[in-house]
Scaffold this motif. Sequence first.
Motif, PDB file in Angstrom:
ATOM      1  N   ARG A   3       5.969   1.845   4.784  1.00 35.84           N
ATOM      2  CA  ARG A   3       5.345   0.557   5.141  1.00 35.84           C
ATOM      3  C   ARG A   3       4.478   0.670   6.389  1.00 35.84           C
ATOM      4  O   ARG A   3       3.398   0.098   6.456  1.00 35.84           O
ATOM      5  CB  ARG A   3       6.415  -0.516   5.342  1.00 35.84           C
ATOM      6  CG  ARG A   3       6.969  -1.016   4.047  1.00 35.84           C
ATOM      7  CD  ARG A   3       7.785  -2.247   4.258  1.00 35.84           C
ATOM      8  NE  ARG A   3       8.339  -2.702   2.983  1.00 35.84           N
ATOM      9  CZ  ARG A   3       8.888  -3.872   2.817  1.00 35.84           C
ATOM     10  NH1 ARG A   3       8.979  -4.718   3.816  1.00 35.84           N
ATOM     11  NH2 ARG A   3       9.366  -4.214   1.648  1.00 35.84           N
ATOM     12  N   LEU A  53       1.229   2.416   5.554  1.00 37.36           N
ATOM     13  CA  LEU A  53       0.339   1.480   4.856  1.00 37.36           C
ATOM     14  C   LEU A  53      -0.245   0.453   5.813  1.00 37.36           C
ATOM     15  O   LEU A  53      -1.429   0.132   5.752  1.00 37.36           O
ATOM     16  CB  LEU A  53       1.090   0.781   3.721  1.00 37.36           C
ATOM     17  CG  LEU A  53       1.356   1.620   2.486  1.00 37.36           C
ATOM     18  CD1 LEU A  53       2.379   0.937   1.583  1.00 37.36           C
ATOM     19  CD2 LEU A  53       0.062   1.904   1.727  1.00 37.36           C
ATOM     20  N   GLU A  99      -4.177   0.084   6.407  1.00 33.73           N
ATOM     21  CA  GLU A  99      -4.835  -1.163   6.033  1.00 33.73           C
ATOM     22  C   GLU A  99      -5.564  -1.792   7.205  1.00 33.73           C
ATOM     23  O   GLU A  99      -6.494  -2.575   7.016  1.00 33.73           O
ATOM     24  CB  GLU A  99      -3.824  -2.128   5.419  1.00 33.73           C
ATOM     25  CG  GLU A  99      -3.394  -1.684   4.031  1.00 33.73           C
ATOM     26  CD  GLU A  99      -2.173  -2.419   3.495  1.00 33.73           C
ATOM     27  OE1 GLU A  99      -1.447  -3.058   4.288  1.00 33.73           O
ATOM     28  OE2 GLU A  99      -1.949  -2.330   2.275  1.00 33.73           O
ATOM     29  N   GLU A 156      -8.017   3.274  -3.211  1.00 32.41           N
ATOM     30  CA  GLU A 156      -6.879   4.016  -3.755  1.00 32.41           C
ATOM     31  C   GLU A 156      -7.278   5.346  -4.372  1.00 32.41           C
ATOM     32  O   GLU A 156      -6.435   6.191  -4.610  1.00 32.41           O
ATOM     33  CB  GLU A 156      -6.108   3.137  -4.746  1.00 32.41           C
ATOM     34  CG  GLU A 156      -5.484   1.942  -4.049  1.00 32.41           C
ATOM     35  CD  GLU A 156      -4.482   1.189  -4.909  1.00 32.41           C
ATOM     36  OE1 GLU A 156      -4.191   1.628  -6.029  1.00 32.41           O
ATOM     37  OE2 GLU A 156      -3.986   0.160  -4.417  1.00 32.41           O
ATOM     38  N   SER A 197       2.680  11.271  -2.154  1.00 34.72           N
ATOM     39  CA  SER A 197       1.972  10.118  -1.585  1.00 34.72           C
ATOM     40  C   SER A 197       1.229  10.467  -0.299  1.00 34.72           C
ATOM     41  O   SER A 197       0.203   9.868   0.001  1.00 34.72           O
ATOM     42  CB  SER A 197       2.935   8.963  -1.348  1.00 34.72           C
ATOM     43  OG  SER A 197       3.968   9.350  -0.462  1.00 34.72           O
ATOM     44  N   ILE A 254      -1.830   5.996  -2.856  1.00 36.37           N
ATOM     45  CA  ILE A 254      -1.419   4.694  -2.317  1.00 36.37           C
ATOM     46  C   ILE A 254      -0.434   3.970  -3.226  1.00 36.37           C
ATOM     47  O   ILE A 254       0.560   3.429  -2.739  1.00 36.37           O
ATOM     48  CB  ILE A 254      -2.656   3.839  -1.974  1.00 36.37           C
ATOM     49  CG1 ILE A 254      -3.365   4.486  -0.783  1.00 36.37           C
ATOM     50  CG2 ILE A 254      -2.268   2.402  -1.664  1.00 36.37           C
ATOM     51  CD1 ILE A 254      -4.727   3.951  -0.484  1.00 36.37           C
ATOM     52  N   PRO A 255      -0.639   3.943  -4.563  1.00 39.04           N
ATOM     53  CA  PRO A 255       0.370   3.272  -5.395  1.00 39.04           C
ATOM     54  C   PRO A 255       1.771   3.871  -5.233  1.00 39.04           C
ATOM     55  O   PRO A 255       2.761   3.133  -5.150  1.00 39.04           O
ATOM     56  CB  PRO A 255      -0.172   3.458  -6.822  1.00 39.04           C
ATOM     57  CG  PRO A 255      -1.651   3.571  -6.640  1.00 39.04           C
ATOM     58  CD  PRO A 255      -1.814   4.347  -5.349  1.00 39.04           C
ATOM     59  N   THR A 256       1.860   5.198  -5.163  1.00 36.43           N
ATOM     60  CA  THR A 256       3.166   5.835  -4.962  1.00 36.43           C
ATOM     61  C   THR A 256       3.717   5.472  -3.580  1.00 36.43           C
ATOM     62  O   THR A 256       4.911   5.175  -3.443  1.00 36.43           O
ATOM     63  CB  THR A 256       3.065   7.367  -5.112  1.00 36.43           C
ATOM     64  OG1 THR A 256       2.625   7.652  -6.440  1.00 36.43           O
ATOM     65  CG2 THR A 256       4.399   8.043  -4.865  1.00 36.43           C
ATOM     66  N   ARG A 316       3.156   2.774  -1.922  1.00 36.50           N
ATOM     67  CA  ARG A 316       3.630   1.378  -2.006  1.00 36.50           C
ATOM     68  C   ARG A 316       4.996   1.304  -2.682  1.00 36.50           C
ATOM     69  O   ARG A 316       5.852   0.526  -2.267  1.00 36.50           O
ATOM     70  CB  ARG A 316       2.626   0.517  -2.778  1.00 36.50           C
ATOM     71  CG  ARG A 316       1.361   0.202  -2.021  1.00 36.50           C
ATOM     72  CD  ARG A 316       0.523  -0.852  -2.745  1.00 36.50           C
ATOM     73  NE  ARG A 316      -0.846  -0.844  -2.329  1.00 36.50           N
ATOM     74  CZ  ARG A 316      -1.317  -1.273  -1.162  1.00 36.50           C
ATOM     75  NH1 ARG A 316      -0.487  -1.758  -0.275  1.00 36.50           N
ATOM     76  NH2 ARG A 316      -2.595  -1.237  -0.891  1.00 36.50           N
ATOM     77  N   ARG A 317       5.223   2.102  -3.704  1.00 36.89           N
ATOM     78  CA  ARG A 317       6.528   2.110  -4.366  1.00 36.89           C
ATOM     79  C   ARG A 317       7.619   2.638  -3.438  1.00 36.89           C
ATOM     80  O   ARG A 317       8.785   2.228  -3.536  1.00 36.89           O
ATOM     81  CB  ARG A 317       6.470   2.950  -5.654  1.00 36.89           C
ATOM     82  CG  ARG A 317       5.778   2.223  -6.789  1.00 36.89           C
ATOM     83  CD  ARG A 317       5.961   2.929  -8.124  1.00 36.89           C
ATOM     84  NE  ARG A 317       5.386   4.260  -8.169  1.00 36.89           N
ATOM     85  CZ  ARG A 317       4.105   4.533  -8.442  1.00 36.89           C
ATOM     86  NH1 ARG A 317       3.261   3.542  -8.692  1.00 36.89           N
ATOM     87  NH2 ARG A 317       3.678   5.772  -8.472  1.00 36.89           N
ATOM     88  N   GLU A 318       7.262   3.543  -2.540  1.00 31.48           N
ATOM     89  CA  GLU A 318       8.228   4.093  -1.583  1.00 31.48           C
ATOM     90  C   GLU A 318       8.558   3.103  -0.468  1.00 31.48           C
ATOM     91  O   GLU A 318       9.557   3.252   0.221  1.00 31.48           O
ATOM     92  CB  GLU A 318       7.697   5.390  -0.965  1.00 31.48           C
ATOM     93  CG  GLU A 318       7.595   6.528  -1.937  1.00 31.48           C
ATOM     94  CD  GLU A 318       8.946   6.975  -2.463  1.00 31.48           C
ATOM     95  OE1 GLU A 318       9.932   6.966  -1.696  1.00 31.48           O
ATOM     96  OE2 GLU A 318       9.026   7.325  -3.654  1.00 31.48           O
ATOM     97  N   ALA A 319       7.708   2.106  -0.285  1.00 31.31           N
ATOM     98  CA  ALA A 319       7.840   1.158   0.829  1.00 31.31           C
ATOM     99  C   ALA A 319       8.828   0.037   0.506  1.00 31.31           C
ATOM    100  O   ALA A 319       8.559  -1.131   0.727  1.00 31.31           O
ATOM    101  CB  ALA A 319       6.472   0.581   1.191  1.00 31.31           C
TER     102      ALA A 319
END
Length: 170
Positions: A99, A102, A106, A113, A149, A162-164, A166-169
């Motif tokens: 998080r 990210l 951001e 991505e 990631s 980035i999608p991976t 985000r899933r880790e966050a």
Amino acid sequence: GVQMTSTPVPGREVILARAESPSWLGEVFVFDGLPRSHNALAEGVTTAIHVPDNYVTAFVREDPSFALALGALLSTKFRLALIVIEEAAALSTRGRLARRILMMAEAYGHLDEAQPRPLAIRQDELASMLAVSRPTMNQALRDLESTGSVKLVYGGLEILDIPTLRREAV
């Protein structure tokens, strides 16, 4: 970028956050008039514009809508601080790290991505931000790297997926 630090215990400086361009710092003074509670340290090539307190307060008196804009900025920062507190209580180090990566990425603007994104931050800085030891941070970074990631590079890391991330966050 600009690092925000504090020294809650004499001799122990902690990194609270890192701001990237463009950022406004010091807005709390407009509302409470107290001395600065945190330090700001520019890293690398940084352009800073200092607006003296008396100019800011005079401007707010002339145009009260400016105070609303500063209040909105302060509210956003307060909301982020609450999120960090909630994360410390509810997430694993790995999730908090994902998080925070990210959040910092951001701050640069929209995340593409499809493009790798470098993030120049040292492991000890990340460890300080998350209030964990450097070995714990190193393990969390290695864990994220194993997901594909991020990639650890000299002087920082590179965000690869980035999608991976985000899933880790979580």
